[in-house]
Design a protein around this motif. Structure first.
Motif, short mmCIF file in Angstrom:
data_model
loop_
_atom_site.label_atom_id
_atom_site.label_comp_id
_atom_site.label_asym_id
_atom_site.label_seq_id
_atom_site.Cartn_x
_atom_site.Cartn_y
_atom_site.Cartn_z
N PHE A 1 0.87 -1.18 0.00
CA PHE A 1 0.00 0.00 0.00
C PHE A 1 0.90 1.22 0.00
O PHE A 1 1.65 1.47 0.95
CB PHE A 1 -0.94 0.04 1.21
CG PHE A 1 -1.96 1.15 1.12
CD1 PHE A 1 -3.04 1.03 0.26
CD2 PHE A 1 -1.81 2.32 1.84
CE1 PHE A 1 -3.97 2.06 0.15
CE2 PHE A 1 -2.73 3.35 1.75
CZ PHE A 1 -3.81 3.21 0.89
N ALA A 2 0.87 1.96 -1.11
CA ALA A 2 1.72 3.14 -1.28
C ALA A 2 0.88 4.40 -1.16
O ALA A 2 -0.33 4.40 -1.40
CB ALA A 2 2.41 3.09 -2.64
N TYR A 3 1.56 5.49 -0.83
CA TYR A 3 0.87 6.77 -0.64
C TYR A 3 1.25 7.72 -1.78
O TYR A 3 2.43 8.01 -2.00
CB TYR A 3 1.25 7.37 0.72
CG TYR A 3 0.98 6.43 1.87
CD1 TYR A 3 -0.30 6.29 2.40
CD2 TYR A 3 2.00 5.64 2.40
CE1 TYR A 3 -0.55 5.41 3.44
CE2 TYR A 3 1.75 4.75 3.43
CZ TYR A 3 0.47 4.64 3.95
OH TYR A 3 0.21 3.75 4.97
N LEU A 4 0.23 8.18 -2.51
CA LEU A 4 0.45 9.07 -3.64
C LEU A 4 0.13 10.53 -3.30
O LEU A 4 0.66 11.43 -3.95
CB LEU A 4 -0.41 8.63 -4.84
CG LEU A 4 -0.24 7.18 -5.29
CD1 LEU A 4 -1.09 6.93 -6.54
CD2 LEU A 4 1.21 6.84 -5.54
N ASP A 5 -0.75 10.75 -2.34
CA ASP A 5 -1.08 12.10 -1.89
C ASP A 5 -1.22 12.06 -0.38
O ASP A 5 -2.08 11.35 0.16
CB ASP A 5 -2.39 12.58 -2.53
CG ASP A 5 -2.72 14.04 -2.22
OD1 ASP A 5 -2.03 14.63 -1.37
OD2 ASP A 5 -3.66 14.58 -2.82
N ASP A 6 -0.36 12.82 0.31
CA ASP A 6 -0.35 12.81 1.77
C ASP A 6 -0.78 14.16 2.35
O ASP A 6 -0.43 14.51 3.48
CB ASP A 6 1.03 12.44 2.30
CG ASP A 6 2.13 13.40 1.82
OD1 ASP A 6 1.81 14.38 1.12
OD2 ASP A 6 3.31 13.16 2.14
N SER A 7 -1.57 14.91 1.57
CA SER A 7 -2.01 16.24 2.03
C SER A 7 -3.20 16.08 2.98
O SER A 7 -4.31 16.53 2.71
CB SER A 7 -2.39 17.12 0.84
OG SER A 7 -3.40 16.50 0.07
N CYS A 8 -2.95 15.40 4.10
CA CYS A 8 -4.04 15.09 5.02
C CYS A 8 -3.50 14.98 6.44
O CYS A 8 -2.29 14.88 6.67
CB CYS A 8 -4.70 13.76 4.63
SG CYS A 8 -3.60 12.34 4.77
N THR A 9 -4.42 14.99 7.38
CA THR A 9 -4.13 14.55 8.74
C THR A 9 -4.99 13.33 8.99
O THR A 9 -6.06 13.17 8.42
CB THR A 9 -4.45 15.64 9.78
OG1 THR A 9 -5.83 16.04 9.64
CG2 THR A 9 -3.55 16.85 9.58
N GLY A 10 -4.49 12.45 9.86
CA GLY A 10 -5.16 11.17 10.03
C GLY A 10 -4.86 10.26 8.86
O GLY A 10 -3.90 10.46 8.11
#
Length: 288
Positions: A191-200
């Motif tokens: 499971f990869a992360y492409l957009d991390d513009s978040c909290t939680g």
């Protein structure tokens, strides 16, 4: 219409057209003398070439942090290149639809269990092919004939996925080379992360123990209870685990969840290495 009038009509059409062609020819000669066409063509070719190379070049270096050996869970630092991230986000931006879950062998929408949107990537896409090769190389000696299609998932505010396992109680089917059905299940997951513009939005593994209290907090850590594993969204990085025991049965310790996003957006990428039930999970594959 008289012959004279017809001639005048033809001339009235041809004269402006001739003047336009003459003007275009003069402009073309000017561009040619000053090398403008060559410069424009070279710039266009450079842009196309650099884009093509960036997407099709599968070479990439990343680092592995071992988070657990029993069960196997790795943190893959910088697993996906930025050019690959941008490409995947661009080609799927208009393709998202409500995510589904498997219930009794059927894929259905159940927002009480999973609230997100999903998009699939064509298997012939160059980045898809690169990432498939990268996952197969990572899995190594475990059976790695094929991978499932890349599957992007987007979580908005409040989006989540309750506890689940990637290993399926009912195997899926692919079509063998002879046209007959070939049952398979999932072995390795990324499971990869492409957009991390978040909290939680952390990926939570409640049964994965042993992460020290001084773990790398910007990547992964213990949960607030001091137990379990939390993997934090970081663009380009990923978490890898083995969902099946070596006898092909599911490893219940790999149950995991996507915790609710409290602000912003998280976009992840599911990658599944599959194993066929007619071939040993570990060791040589048939025909090799």
């Amino acid at each position: 219409m008289t012959h004279k009038n017809a001639r005048m009509t033809v001339l009235s059409v041809l004269l402006p057209a001739s003047m336009l062609l003459l003007s275009l020819g003069q402009i073309g000669q000017y561009f040619s003398r000053h090398g403008i066409f060559a410069k424009l063509t070279a710039r266009l070719n450079d842009n196309l070439s650099s884009t093509n190379i960036a997407i099709r070049d599968c070479s990439h270096n990343y680092t592995i942090n071992i988070m657990s050996l029993n069960p196997v869970v790795f943190y893959l630092d910088n697993f996906i290149k930025e050019s690959e991230v941008q490409h995947l986000l661009e080609i799927t931006k208009n393709e998202f639809d409500d995510s589904r879950v498997f219930l009794n062998g059927q894929a259905v929408v159940d927002k009480s269990y999973r609230s997100s949107q999903s998009a699939l990537v064509d298997i012939d896409d160059p980045v898809s092919q690169c990432l498939s090769q990268r996952l197969k190389a990572l899995v190594g000696n475990v059976q790695h004939e094929d991978t499932e299609r890349l599957h992007l998932v987007k979580y908005g505010v409040g989006g989540y996925f309750n506890l689940h396992n990637d290993w399926l109680t009912r195997p899926l089917e692919a079509t063998g080379k002879d046209g007959s059905p070939r049952p398979y299940n999932r072995a390795g997951s990324v499971f990869a992360y492409l957009d991390d513009s978040c909290t939680g939005g952390e990926t939570y593994f409640p049964e994965v123990q042993g992460v020290p209290d001084n773990a790398e907090g910007t990547k992964f850590s213990r949960s607030s209870t001091g137990k379990g594993l939390l993997v934090k969204p970081r663009r380009g990085s990923a978490v890898f685990w083995i969902s099946a025991h070596m006898n092909g049965t599911g490893d219940e310790r790999m149950v995991h969840a996507s915790l609710p996003v409290t602000s912003g957006t998280k976009v992840g990428l599911n990658m599944f290495s599959i194993y066929y039930l007619d071939t040993p999970l570990v060791g040589s594959m048939k025909g090799q």
